[in-house]
Design a protein around this motif. Structure first.
Motif, short mmCIF file in Angstrom:
data_model
loop_
_atom_site.label_atom_id
_atom_site.label_comp_id
_atom_site.label_asym_id
_atom_site.label_seq_id
_atom_site.Cartn_x
_atom_site.Cartn_y
_atom_site.Cartn_z
N LYS A 100 14.26 -50.08 38.93
CA LYS A 100 13.02 -50.11 38.13
C LYS A 100 12.89 -51.43 37.38
O LYS A 100 11.80 -51.97 37.25
N LYS A 101 14.02 -51.93 36.90
CA LYS A 101 13.99 -53.18 36.13
C LYS A 101 13.60 -54.38 37.01
O LYS A 101 13.01 -55.34 36.52
N VAL A 102 13.95 -54.31 38.29
CA VAL A 102 13.55 -55.39 39.20
C VAL A 102 12.03 -55.43 39.31
O VAL A 102 11.41 -56.49 39.21
N TRP A 103 11.43 -54.26 39.49
CA TRP A 103 9.96 -54.17 39.52
C TRP A 103 9.36 -54.74 38.23
O TRP A 103 8.44 -55.56 38.27
N GLU A 104 9.90 -54.26 37.11
CA GLU A 104 9.34 -54.66 35.80
C GLU A 104 9.45 -56.16 35.60
O GLU A 104 8.51 -56.81 35.13
N PHE A 105 10.60 -56.71 35.98
CA PHE A 105 10.80 -58.15 35.83
C PHE A 105 9.79 -58.93 36.67
O PHE A 105 9.13 -59.86 36.18
N ALA A 106 9.65 -58.54 37.94
CA ALA A 106 8.75 -59.27 38.84
C ALA A 106 7.30 -59.20 38.36
O ALA A 106 6.57 -60.20 38.37
N GLU A 107 6.90 -58.01 37.90
CA GLU A 107 5.51 -57.85 37.42
C GLU A 107 5.27 -58.70 36.17
O GLU A 107 4.23 -59.34 36.04
N SER A 108 6.23 -58.73 35.26
CA SER A 108 6.02 -59.51 34.02
C SER A 108 6.09 -61.02 34.32
O SER A 108 5.38 -61.81 33.70
N PHE A 109 6.90 -61.41 35.30
CA PHE A 109 6.97 -62.82 35.68
C PHE A 109 5.61 -63.28 36.22
O PHE A 109 5.13 -64.36 35.87
N LYS A 110 4.99 -62.44 37.05
CA LYS A 110 3.67 -62.79 37.61
C LYS A 110 2.60 -62.92 36.53
O LYS A 110 1.69 -63.73 36.64
N ARG A 111 2.74 -62.10 35.49
CA ARG A 111 1.75 -62.18 34.40
C ARG A 111 1.94 -63.47 33.59
O ARG A 111 0.98 -64.08 33.14
N LYS A 112 3.19 -63.87 33.43
CA LYS A 112 3.50 -65.00 32.55
C LYS A 112 3.36 -66.36 33.24
O LYS A 112 3.01 -67.35 32.59
N TYR A 113 3.69 -66.42 34.53
CA TYR A 113 3.72 -67.72 35.22
C TYR A 113 2.66 -67.76 36.32
O TYR A 113 2.44 -66.78 37.01
N LYS A 114 2.06 -68.92 36.46
CA LYS A 114 0.95 -69.05 37.41
C LYS A 114 1.38 -69.52 38.79
O LYS A 114 0.59 -69.54 39.72
#
Length: 316
Positions: A100-114
């Motif tokens: 679950k944390k892998v999903w959460e990390f990837a989703e938050s990375f996409k929000r933060k970085y362009k």
């Protein structure tokens, strides 16, 4: 016969194998400035991952280190900044075995970085005995296969928006002695042999790379094996092998050479996507006359099993 095939293949993985292969390397392939390009490297705090991060940082790349241990990651980051003078090195803490944390990390990375130009799936895990994570998944499978699948799939939209996107996965020569088996993904049946389980996962990574390359033709996918490298992971997971082979092991820099070449050189992307490499050269994913070939049906089955498992743990 197969034994002699294996015996013939192994010397290529040693330090001497690297020194011999490196005679044909084209030096200017790595004379590249990658300023402004963004690289994510899992397991970047030691061994091949750290050597890769240093090589990319030296050439001006922005590096996102994805590591499990905060203290080790911060220490490695300080080393990299000191050695390269590049301050654009960022640490992210993630345990790839926690799905679950892998999903959460990837989703938050996409929000933060362009932008993300290159994803390097380097982190891996060899377990001495079968263990499960908090979600009930076998830990090394969660790290080596499902975590890699989720991280890659989730970051594909960001990669696709970025110029010259690439995904490199660090596999292992051990996969050459494994045929893809989708019937026992989490090693529940039979005796648990950590090195063979690891080798099976590495075969799965090769199949996954081939399949993702077919599905996402605008990203350059590759998978490579670094040879036998003197890293903390090898010393911890295979102490006897490490002791007996000490003088024949490659340095982390030599192990990382093809990763860096695949990540930054123009030459790498002139090759087809989805291929397997050793020492900057496309090589077969099977030994000659091997029994390790699998059907297209079996390969598609792996992908649909991974997709189903990934969805189970996707945060809503």
């Amino acid at each position: 016969y197969l034994f002699s095939q294996r015996a013939a293949w192994k010397p290529a993985l040693t330090l001497n194998g690297f020194l011999s292969a490196s005679k044909r390397f084209v030096e200017k392939d790595l004379e590249v400035c990658v300023a402004g390009r963004t690289f994510m490297i899992t397991g970047a705090n030691s061994g091949i991952g750290k050597a890769t991060a240093i090589a990319i940082a030296k050439r001006g790349g922005i590096v996102h280190m994805v590591c499990r241990n905060k203290d080790k990651a911060e220490e490695a980051r300080a080393d990299i900044v000191k050695e390269t003078g590049n301050k654009e090195i960022y640490v992210h803490i993630l345990d790839l075995s926690e799905t679950k944390k892998v999903w959460e990390f990837a989703e938050s990375f996409k929000r933060k970085y362009k932008s993300l130009n290159v994803l390097i799936n380097n982190a891996g895990s060899i377990m001495s005995q079968r263990d499960v994570n908090t979600e009930g998944l076998e830990k090394s499978f969660a790290t080596n296969v499902l975590g890699v699948y989720i991280l890659t799939k989730s970051l594909i939209p960001l990669l696709e928006k970025s110029p010259d996107p690439r995904v490199i996965t660090v596999s292992s020569g051990g996969m050459l002695v494994q045929k893809l088996r989708t019937g026992n993904l989490q090693s529940e049946r039979g005796r648990y042999d950590g090195t063979m389980v690891f080798a099976q996962h590495k075969r799965q990574q090769v199949v996954m790379t081939e399949q993702l390359a077919k599905a996402h033709t605008n990203i350059h996918f590759s998978v490579m094996q670094p040879g036998w490298v003197d890293t903390p992971a090898v010393a911890n997971a295979m102490p006897d092998f490490h002791r007996s082979m000490k003088d024949s092991l490659r340095t982390p820099e030599q192990g990382a050479d093809t990763v860096v070449w695949l990540a930054i050189s123009e030459a790498a992307t002139t090759n087809p996507s989805g291929r397997f490499y050793q020492d900057r050269k496309m090589v077969s994913t099977h030994l000659p006359l091997a029994w390790t070939h699998s059907s297209a049906l079996e390969e598609q089955k792996l992908m649909s099993l991974l997709e189903d498992l990934a969805k189970t743990f996707q945060p809503h």
